[in-house]
Scaffold this motif. Structure first.
Motif, PDB file in Angstrom:
ATOM      1  N   MET A   1       0.836  -1.181   0.000  1.00 35.74           N
ATOM      2  CA  MET A   1       0.000   0.000   0.000  1.00 35.74           C
ATOM      3  C   MET A   1       0.880   1.243   0.000  1.00 35.74           C
ATOM      4  N   MET A   2       0.579   2.170  -0.895  1.00 35.55           N
ATOM      5  CA  MET A   2       1.312   3.421  -0.946  1.00 35.55           C
ATOM      6  C   MET A   2       0.573   4.471  -0.137  1.00 35.55           C
ATOM      7  N   PRO A   3       1.269   5.121   0.785  1.00 34.65           N
ATOM      8  CA  PRO A   3       0.584   6.177   1.529  1.00 34.65           C
ATOM      9  C   PRO A   3       0.311   7.379   0.638  1.00 34.65           C
ATOM     10  N   ARG A   4      -0.767   8.056   0.929  1.00 35.37           N
ATOM     11  CA  ARG A   4      -1.086   9.297   0.239  1.00 35.37           C
ATOM     12  C   ARG A   4      -0.353  10.408   0.964  1.00 35.37           C
ATOM     13  N   ILE A   5       0.386  11.209   0.209  1.00 34.04           N
ATOM     14  CA  ILE A   5       1.159  12.308   0.763  1.00 34.04           C
ATOM     15  C   ILE A   5       0.416  13.595   0.458  1.00 34.04           C
ATOM     16  N   ALA A  25       7.718   4.965  -0.627  1.00 37.75           N
ATOM     17  CA  ALA A  25       9.060   5.209  -0.101  1.00 37.75           C
ATOM     18  C   ALA A  25       9.127   4.619   1.296  1.00 37.75           C
ATOM     19  N   GLU A  26      10.273   4.074   1.641  1.00 44.06           N
ATOM     20  CA  GLU A  26      10.429   3.481   2.962  1.00 44.06           C
ATOM     21  C   GLU A  26      10.940   4.471   3.999  1.00 44.06           C
ATOM     22  N   THR A  27      11.647   5.525   3.549  1.00 46.47           N
ATOM     23  CA  THR A  27      12.169   6.528   4.478  1.00 46.47           C
ATOM     24  C   THR A  27      11.829   7.922   3.965  1.00 46.47           C
ATOM     25  N   ILE A  28      11.973   8.901   4.833  1.00 47.52           N
ATOM     26  CA  ILE A  28      11.731  10.285   4.431  1.00 47.52           C
ATOM     27  C   ILE A  28      12.721  10.691   3.340  1.00 47.52           C
ATOM     28  N   GLY A  29      13.974  10.304   3.479  1.00 53.54           N
ATOM     29  CA  GLY A  29      14.975  10.634   2.466  1.00 53.54           C
ATOM     30  C   GLY A  29      14.635  10.058   1.101  1.00 53.54           C
ATOM     31  N   VAL A  52       7.908  16.974   7.879  1.00 57.52           N
ATOM     32  CA  VAL A  52       7.076  15.840   7.493  1.00 57.52           C
ATOM     33  C   VAL A  52       6.302  15.383   8.717  1.00 57.52           C
ATOM     34  N   ASP A  53       4.990  15.305   8.569  1.00 55.61           N
ATOM     35  CA  ASP A  53       4.117  14.816   9.635  1.00 55.61           C
ATOM     36  C   ASP A  53       3.653  13.419   9.220  1.00 55.61           C
ATOM     37  N   ILE A  54       4.038  12.426  10.022  1.00 54.30           N
ATOM     38  CA  ILE A  54       3.607  11.050   9.774  1.00 54.30           C
ATOM     39  C   ILE A  54       2.728  10.641  10.939  1.00 54.30           C
ATOM     40  N   ALA A  69       4.462   1.320   6.405  1.00 57.37           N
ATOM     41  CA  ALA A  69       3.650   0.924   5.251  1.00 57.37           C
ATOM     42  C   ALA A  69       2.172   1.184   5.503  1.00 57.37           C
ATOM     43  N   ASP A  70       1.766   1.152   6.771  1.00 56.69           N
ATOM     44  CA  ASP A  70       0.360   1.368   7.099  1.00 56.69           C
ATOM     45  C   ASP A  70       0.089   2.785   7.600  1.00 56.69           C
ATOM     46  N   ALA A  71       0.975   3.725   7.273  1.00 56.68           N
ATOM     47  CA  ALA A  71       0.792   5.110   7.714  1.00 56.68           C
ATOM     48  C   ALA A  71      -0.549   5.634   7.214  1.00 56.68           C
ATOM     49  N   ALA A  72      -1.313   6.182   8.119  1.00 53.60           N
ATOM     50  CA  ALA A  72      -2.623   6.708   7.762  1.00 53.60           C
ATOM     51  C   ALA A  72      -2.492   8.069   7.103  1.00 53.60           C
ATOM     52  N   GLU A  73      -1.493   8.850   7.522  1.00 55.64           N
ATOM     53  CA  GLU A  73      -1.376  10.209   7.009  1.00 55.64           C
ATOM     54  C   GLU A  73       0.088  10.629   6.936  1.00 55.64           C
TER      55      GLU A  73
END
Length: 83
Positions: A1-5, A25-29, A52-54, A69-73
């Motif tokens: 699943m790709m998070p929506r940014i 992406a797996e990291t902020i960088g 960046v707010d995760i 991978a399951d980041a909601a926001e």
């Protein structure tokens, strides 16, 4: 699943006006690198500083921080300059 940014209105012009984009992406960088590759105008914004707010946790300089991978926001906003 790709998070929506999601992006603040002041960053949207650098991503062709999009309010949000999907990007794996797996990291902020890694996210910043892919953003700059896909949207070259975003590179200057990244260099100027983006927070960046995760899921409610703010990251300012930790480009090695993992994006779950399951980041909601995931939300990008210009860094507020202190004085």
């Amino acid at each position: 699943m790709m998070p929506r940014i999601s992006l603040t209105s002041s960053l949207r012009d650098a991503v062709d006006g999009a309010e949000s984009i999907e990007l794996h992406a797996e990291t902020i960088g890694e996210m910043f690198a892919k953003l700059a590759e896909r949207y070259p105008r975003m590179a200057d914004r990244i260099d100027a500083g983006i927070a960046v707010d995760i899921d409610g946790q703010i990251y300012r300089d930790d480009w090695n921080a993992k994006i779950p991978a399951d980041a909601a926001e995931v939300f990008l906003l210009p860094r507020i300059q202190g004085g």
